[in-house]
Scaffold this motif. Sequence first.
Motif, short mmCIF file in Angstrom:
data_model
loop_
_atom_site.label_atom_id
_atom_site.label_comp_id
_atom_site.label_asym_id
_atom_site.label_seq_id
_atom_site.Cartn_x
_atom_site.Cartn_y
_atom_site.Cartn_z
N THR A 275 0.84 -1.21 0.00
CA THR A 275 0.00 0.00 0.00
C THR A 275 0.87 1.25 0.00
OG1 THR A 275 -0.31 -0.12 2.41
CG2 THR A 275 -2.06 -1.06 1.01
N THR B 217 1.81 1.79 -3.58
CA THR B 217 0.69 2.32 -4.36
C THR B 217 0.48 3.80 -4.04
OG1 THR B 217 -0.34 0.16 -4.55
CG2 THR B 217 -1.79 2.06 -4.83
N SER C 117 0.68 7.00 -6.63
CA SER C 117 -0.34 8.05 -6.68
C SER C 117 0.28 9.43 -6.50
CB SER C 117 -1.40 7.83 -5.60
OG SER C 117 -2.27 6.79 -5.97
N PRO D 81 -4.79 4.15 0.25
CA PRO D 81 -4.93 2.91 -0.51
C PRO D 81 -5.65 1.82 0.28
CG PRO D 81 -2.62 3.57 -0.32
CD PRO D 81 -3.41 4.49 0.52
N THR E 192 -4.15 -7.51 -4.00
CA THR E 192 -3.86 -6.38 -4.87
C THR E 192 -4.17 -5.11 -4.08
OG1 THR E 192 -4.20 -5.44 -7.07
CG2 THR E 192 -6.13 -6.33 -5.97
N THR E 193 -3.56 -4.01 -4.48
CA THR E 193 -3.83 -2.74 -3.83
C THR E 193 -4.49 -1.79 -4.81
OG1 THR E 193 -1.65 -1.84 -4.35
CG2 THR E 193 -1.89 -2.99 -2.24
N HIS F 41 -5.92 2.59 -5.09
CA HIS F 41 -6.01 3.92 -4.50
C HIS F 41 -6.85 4.78 -5.43
CE1 HIS F 41 -3.83 7.67 -2.69
NE2 HIS F 41 -5.01 7.47 -2.16
N HIS G 205 1.84 -1.31 -11.85
CA HIS G 205 0.63 -0.55 -11.53
C HIS G 205 -0.02 -0.08 -12.82
CE1 HIS G 205 2.12 -0.39 -7.40
NE2 HIS G 205 0.92 0.05 -7.05
N SER H 98 -2.64 -2.02 -8.38
CA SER H 98 -1.38 -2.76 -8.51
C SER H 98 -1.63 -4.11 -9.16
CB SER H 98 -0.76 -2.99 -7.13
OG SER H 98 -1.48 -4.00 -6.43
#
Length: 174
Positions: free
Chosen positions: A45, A48, A52, A70, A85-86, A88, A141, A162
Amino acid sequence: MKIKVGAAALLVSLVLTSLSGCAMTDAKDSDSPPFAGISTTSQATDATEKVSSELFDLIGLKGKATEPGPGVLECAGKDPEKFFTTFHSWTFTPASGRLDGVMERLKEELPKHGWKVVDFGPDTSKNKNLRITADNDAKKHSVKITHWAKENPPQLNMMVVSGCYQVPDGEKVQ
């Protein structure tokens, strides 16, 4: 960190399906996200959120992003205790109230930063919002950026997802 489910799960599963461009898919199973590596949920996270943040900087305008951080979801078809999976999702509102030319600029800038633009054009909504879908193979990503031009003020909606991570041996998805 807790697994967020419900509407977010549905949204992310739809986005994962639509974001997986040619390079962000495994050769064996084109419907699943690529393997992103071994990681704890916290490390993933954080990665991610960093992606972002880099995308925020690429917007190139002063403005404000929504605060939600996230989240973590299961990887479809994989053991939910070992794979995740992550995602955001956030919205950018420009300080000036204007986003003129930002999507065209992002289309040019993203490839300079390791992103491959796999889709660019209007969506299917009645507003025909302009959107970009891009993959970053090195970072595992994808992002879908939608310009909500008819909002007052106009906004950019970002959905970063991700690939599929596996937790280290002896750990479970948090």
